[in-house]
Design an enzyme around this catalytic site. Sequence first.
Site, PDB file in Angstrom:
ATOM      1  N   ASN A  10      12.473  13.054  41.024  1.00 24.01           N
ATOM      2  CA  ASN A  10      11.402  13.556  40.163  1.00 24.01           C
ATOM      3  C   ASN A  10      11.127  15.015  40.543  1.00 24.01           C
ATOM      4  O   ASN A  10      10.749  15.303  41.685  1.00 24.01           O
ATOM      5  CB  ASN A  10      10.160  12.678  40.370  1.00 24.01           C
ATOM      6  CG  ASN A  10       9.006  13.119  39.500  1.00 24.01           C
ATOM      7  OD1 ASN A  10       8.755  14.311  39.371  1.00 24.01           O
ATOM      8  ND2 ASN A  10       8.293  12.176  38.922  1.00 24.01           N
ATOM      9  N   HIS A  13       7.171  18.493  40.755  1.00 25.22           N
ATOM     10  CA  HIS A  13       6.415  19.374  41.642  1.00 25.22           C
ATOM     11  C   HIS A  13       7.090  20.707  41.901  1.00 25.22           C
ATOM     12  O   HIS A  13       6.476  21.611  42.466  1.00 25.22           O
ATOM     13  CB  HIS A  13       6.024  18.630  42.915  1.00 25.22           C
ATOM     14  CG  HIS A  13       5.072  17.517  42.568  1.00 25.22           C
ATOM     15  ND1 HIS A  13       3.841  17.771  42.010  1.00 25.22           N
ATOM     16  CD2 HIS A  13       5.212  16.181  42.596  1.00 25.22           C
ATOM     17  CE1 HIS A  13       3.242  16.612  41.749  1.00 25.22           C
ATOM     18  NE2 HIS A  13       4.058  15.638  42.087  1.00 25.22           N
ATOM     19  N   HIS A  46       7.639  13.762  34.349  1.00 31.30           N
ATOM     20  CA  HIS A  46       6.445  13.219  33.693  1.00 31.30           C
ATOM     21  C   HIS A  46       5.824  14.347  32.887  1.00 31.30           C
ATOM     22  O   HIS A  46       5.238  15.275  33.453  1.00 31.30           O
ATOM     23  CB  HIS A  46       5.471  12.706  34.756  1.00 31.30           C
ATOM     24  CG  HIS A  46       4.233  12.081  34.199  1.00 31.30           C
ATOM     25  ND1 HIS A  46       3.254  11.543  35.009  1.00 31.30           N
ATOM     26  CD2 HIS A  46       3.804  11.901  32.921  1.00 31.30           C
ATOM     27  CE1 HIS A  46       2.276  11.053  34.249  1.00 31.30           C
ATOM     28  NE2 HIS A  46       2.585  11.278  32.980  1.00 31.30           N
ATOM     29  N   ARG A  48       3.019  15.463  31.168  1.00 25.13           N
ATOM     30  CA  ARG A  48       1.616  15.040  31.061  1.00 25.13           C
ATOM     31  C   ARG A  48       0.946  15.742  29.902  1.00 25.13           C
ATOM     32  O   ARG A  48       1.342  16.834  29.498  1.00 25.13           O
ATOM     33  CB  ARG A  48       0.862  15.363  32.353  1.00 25.13           C
ATOM     34  CG  ARG A  48       1.312  14.556  33.547  1.00 25.13           C
ATOM     35  CD  ARG A  48       0.437  14.847  34.749  1.00 25.13           C
ATOM     36  NE  ARG A  48      -0.793  14.091  34.702  1.00 25.13           N
ATOM     37  CZ  ARG A  48      -1.055  13.003  35.420  1.00 25.13           C
ATOM     38  NH1 ARG A  48      -0.161  12.547  36.268  1.00 25.13           N
ATOM     39  NH2 ARG A  48      -2.200  12.377  35.315  1.00 25.13           N
ATOM     40  N   ARG A  52       0.474  19.910  33.320  1.00 27.26           N
ATOM     41  CA  ARG A  52       0.188  20.548  34.612  1.00 27.26           C
ATOM     42  C   ARG A  52       1.444  20.812  35.429  1.00 27.26           C
ATOM     43  O   ARG A  52       1.449  21.607  36.336  1.00 27.26           O
ATOM     44  CB  ARG A  52      -0.798  19.712  35.416  1.00 27.26           C
ATOM     45  CG  ARG A  52      -0.210  18.465  35.994  1.00 27.26           C
ATOM     46  CD  ARG A  52      -1.162  17.772  36.935  1.00 27.26           C
ATOM     47  NE  ARG A  52      -2.243  17.124  36.244  1.00 27.26           N
ATOM     48  CZ  ARG A  52      -2.883  16.048  36.712  1.00 27.26           C
ATOM     49  NH1 ARG A  52      -2.542  15.558  37.884  1.00 27.26           N
ATOM     50  NH2 ARG A  52      -3.845  15.478  36.034  1.00 27.26           N
ATOM     51  N   GLU A  76       8.892   9.974  31.911  1.00 34.26           N
ATOM     52  CA  GLU A  76       7.635   9.240  32.106  1.00 34.26           C
ATOM     53  C   GLU A  76       6.622   9.783  31.119  1.00 34.26           C
ATOM     54  O   GLU A  76       6.488  11.009  30.969  1.00 34.26           O
ATOM     55  CB  GLU A  76       7.101   9.459  33.523  1.00 34.26           C
ATOM     56  CG  GLU A  76       7.999   8.930  34.597  1.00 34.26           C
ATOM     57  CD  GLU A  76       7.455   9.269  35.979  1.00 34.26           C
ATOM     58  OE1 GLU A  76       6.389   9.889  36.090  1.00 34.26           O
ATOM     59  OE2 GLU A  76       8.126   8.915  36.947  1.00 34.26           O
ATOM     60  N   THR A 107      -0.474   9.655  39.279  1.00 36.94           N
ATOM     61  CA  THR A 107      -0.615   8.375  38.580  1.00 36.94           C
ATOM     62  C   THR A 107      -1.159   7.336  39.560  1.00 36.94           C
ATOM     63  O   THR A 107      -0.456   6.882  40.455  1.00 36.94           O
ATOM     64  CB  THR A 107       0.758   7.928  38.017  1.00 36.94           C
ATOM     65  OG1 THR A 107       1.350   9.048  37.368  1.00 36.94           O
ATOM     66  CG2 THR A 107       0.592   6.806  37.020  1.00 36.94           C
ATOM     67  N   GLU A 157       8.988  -0.761  36.476  1.00 33.42           N
ATOM     68  CA  GLU A 157       8.988   0.064  37.685  1.00 33.42           C
ATOM     69  C   GLU A 157       7.776  -0.354  38.500  1.00 33.42           C
ATOM     70  O   GLU A 157       6.637  -0.280  38.022  1.00 33.42           O
ATOM     71  CB  GLU A 157       8.944   1.556  37.362  1.00 33.42           C
ATOM     72  CG  GLU A 157       8.934   2.377  38.657  1.00 33.42           C
ATOM     73  CD  GLU A 157       9.315   3.834  38.495  1.00 33.42           C
ATOM     74  OE1 GLU A 157      10.092   4.153  37.563  1.00 33.42           O
ATOM     75  OE2 GLU A 157       8.854   4.644  39.315  1.00 33.42           O
ATOM     76  N   HIS A 194       6.839   5.803  43.791  1.00 36.74           N
ATOM     77  CA  HIS A 194       5.552   6.460  44.011  1.00 36.74           C
ATOM     78  C   HIS A 194       5.214   6.474  45.488  1.00 36.74           C
ATOM     79  O   HIS A 194       5.074   5.420  46.101  1.00 36.74           O
ATOM     80  CB  HIS A 194       4.386   5.835  43.226  1.00 36.74           C
ATOM     81  CG  HIS A 194       3.328   6.865  42.915  1.00 36.74           C
ATOM     82  ND1 HIS A 194       2.459   7.345  43.856  1.00 36.74           N
ATOM     83  CD2 HIS A 194       3.045   7.535  41.778  1.00 36.74           C
ATOM     84  CE1 HIS A 194       1.676   8.249  43.304  1.00 36.74           C
ATOM     85  NE2 HIS A 194       2.017   8.400  42.044  1.00 36.74           N
TER      86      HIS A 194
END
Length: 244
Positions: A10, A13, A46, A48, A52, A76, A107, A157, A194
Amino acid sequence: MGRELRLGVNIDHVATVRNARGGQHPDPVRAATLALDAGADGITVHLREDRRHIRDEDLNALMPLCRERQAHLNLEMAMTDDMLAIARHHRPPAVCVVPEKREERTTEGGLDLMQHQDRLRPFIQACQDFGARVSLFIEPDTRQVDMAKTLGADVIELHTGAYCLAADKTDLLSALQTSAKLADRLGLEVHAGHGLDYQTVGPVAAIPEVVELNIGHFLIGEAIFTGLPEAIAKMRQQMQASRS
Ligand code: PXP
């Protein structure tokens, strides 16, 4: 011979750091390329509502990259009409439906499938109609697993966040194992993710029914110290060691 365990990286970030200053650096698409070169099986993002981290233009570039590299792009997304329209446009091979609150830092929990079943059923179908395999991000709870099957999902998941944070992990690991076993018996593919890091990944990787882990924040943080290829290689080693 056990089942293969895939790693989805992922890269959200990387975009978070870029967005802190505006501009283009560090580029999440470059990070995705590096992650695939380093042995990631797929890329997870993801998108969003508040954008962000990953933005629409990132997705525009990531989709052809993943196609060209024959890597899985796992999108996602929250269960909204806007997101469905975006997903329909891009047709990612995998979609993971997640709960999303604007004020949350990340999340925070899994989807409550019982609460949202009326909206979820057509949403899942709509994603399957453009060819995506649909995953539901849920807490390790057998009622949620049963409902995922009832609603027609392809994949679950399992949210590993609580397990990663717990001081005593015994019960939460057992819940992950039980949910994974049930899902597999019901014909659902099992992913998990996660909060996973080098310490917590082993017992989750050892669950034989889990075939994909999606890991982001720790890897991107660790990449500051060692570089992304080394962080990914070390994570893969931990996964493999626990698997065998
Ligand atoms: N899986 C899902 C469904 C997520 O929402 C996230 C966070 O975006 C992850 C995996 C990765 O979590 P982390 O960044 O803590 O590794």
